[in-house]
Design a protein around this motif. Structure first.
Motif, PDB file in Angstrom:
ATOM      1  N   MET A   1       0.468   0.396   1.625  1.00 49.28           N
ATOM      2  CA  MET A   1       0.708  -0.235   1.182  1.00 49.28           C
ATOM      3  C   MET A   1       0.306   0.765  -0.307  1.00 49.28           C
ATOM      4  O   MET A   1       0.464   0.780  -1.350  1.00 49.28           O
ATOM      5  CB  MET A   1      -0.664  -1.549   0.998  1.00 49.28           C
ATOM      6  N   ALA A   2      -0.743   1.827   0.164  1.00 52.25           N
ATOM      7  CA  ALA A   2      -1.242   1.917  -0.818  1.00 52.25           C
ATOM      8  C   ALA A   2      -0.791   3.417  -1.700  1.00 52.25           C
ATOM      9  O   ALA A   2      -0.583   3.634  -2.946  1.00 52.25           O
ATOM     10  CB  ALA A   2      -3.093   2.767  -0.239  1.00 52.25           C
ATOM     11  N   GLU A   3      -0.032   3.640  -0.481  1.00 45.78           N
ATOM     12  CA  GLU A   3       0.736   4.951  -0.986  1.00 45.78           C
ATOM     13  C   GLU A   3       1.815   4.159  -1.435  1.00 45.78           C
ATOM     14  O   GLU A   3       2.393   5.115  -2.966  1.00 45.78           O
ATOM     15  CB  GLU A   3       1.169   5.395   0.281  1.00 45.78           C
TER      16      GLU A   3
ATOM     17  N   ASP B   1      -3.579  -4.350  -1.752  1.00 44.69           N
ATOM     18  CA  ASP B   1      -2.768  -5.928  -1.281  1.00 44.69           C
ATOM     19  C   ASP B   1      -1.444  -5.896  -2.761  1.00 44.69           C
ATOM     20  O   ASP B   1      -2.023  -5.143  -3.211  1.00 44.69           O
ATOM     21  CB  ASP B   1      -4.319  -6.505  -1.811  1.00 44.69           C
ATOM     22  N   TYR B   2      -0.627  -6.420  -1.618  1.00 43.02           N
ATOM     23  CA  TYR B   2       0.289  -6.678  -2.314  1.00 43.02           C
ATOM     24  C   TYR B   2       0.261  -7.949  -2.717  1.00 43.02           C
ATOM     25  O   TYR B   2       0.798  -9.257  -2.724  1.00 43.02           O
ATOM     26  CB  TYR B   2       1.369  -6.623  -1.171  1.00 43.02           C
ATOM     27  N   GLY B   3      -0.579  -7.829  -4.049  1.00 34.02           N
ATOM     28  CA  GLY B   3      -0.895  -8.979  -4.872  1.00 34.02           C
ATOM     29  C   GLY B   3       0.148  -9.012  -5.703  1.00 34.02           C
ATOM     30  O   GLY B   3       1.421  -8.491  -6.100  1.00 34.02           O
ATOM     31  N   ARG B   4      -0.054  -9.258  -6.918  1.00 30.90           N
ATOM     32  CA  ARG B   4       1.001 -10.744  -7.886  1.00 30.90           C
ATOM     33  C   ARG B   4       1.652  -9.360  -8.874  1.00 30.90           C
ATOM     34  O   ARG B   4       2.542  -9.143  -9.618  1.00 30.90           O
ATOM     35  CB  ARG B   4       0.201 -11.104  -8.728  1.00 30.90           C
ATOM     36  N   LYS B   5       0.483  -8.235  -9.236  1.00 33.50           N
ATOM     37  CA  LYS B   5       0.899  -7.085 -10.289  1.00 33.50           C
ATOM     38  C   LYS B   5       1.955  -5.972  -9.443  1.00 33.50           C
ATOM     39  O   LYS B   5       2.179  -5.455 -10.085  1.00 33.50           O
ATOM     40  CB  LYS B   5      -0.998  -5.924 -10.185  1.00 33.50           C
TER      41      LYS B   5
END
Length: 70
Positions: A1-3, A21-25
């Motif tokens: 995810m960070a990549e 974190d695969y959040g809203r942004k």
């Protein structure tokens, strides 16, 4: 995810640092990327999901989706 997030930051789709974190942004950033790819002719339905096809395009050597290119 960070990549994925670091690549989105590099291309100007995501502000800030990668937090994993695969959040809203991140969702919104991927959605904007998908819209850009669709405008360039890629057959995709923007849904905010970084599926394998979107990631393949995002990380390809020839990708020219920098926001500065708009």
């Amino acid at each position: 995810m960070a990549e994925l997030q670091r690549r989105l930051v590099l291309l100007g789709y995501l502000d800030g640092a990668a937090d994993g974190d695969y959040g809203r942004k991140t969702y919104t950033s991927v959605l904007n990327l998908e819209k850009r790819l669709a405008a360039l002719g890629m057959e995709t339905t923007p849904d905010g999901e970084a599926d394998p096809e979107i990631q393949r395009e995002l990380f390809s050597d020839g990708f020219s989706g920098y926001l500065a290119d708009l």
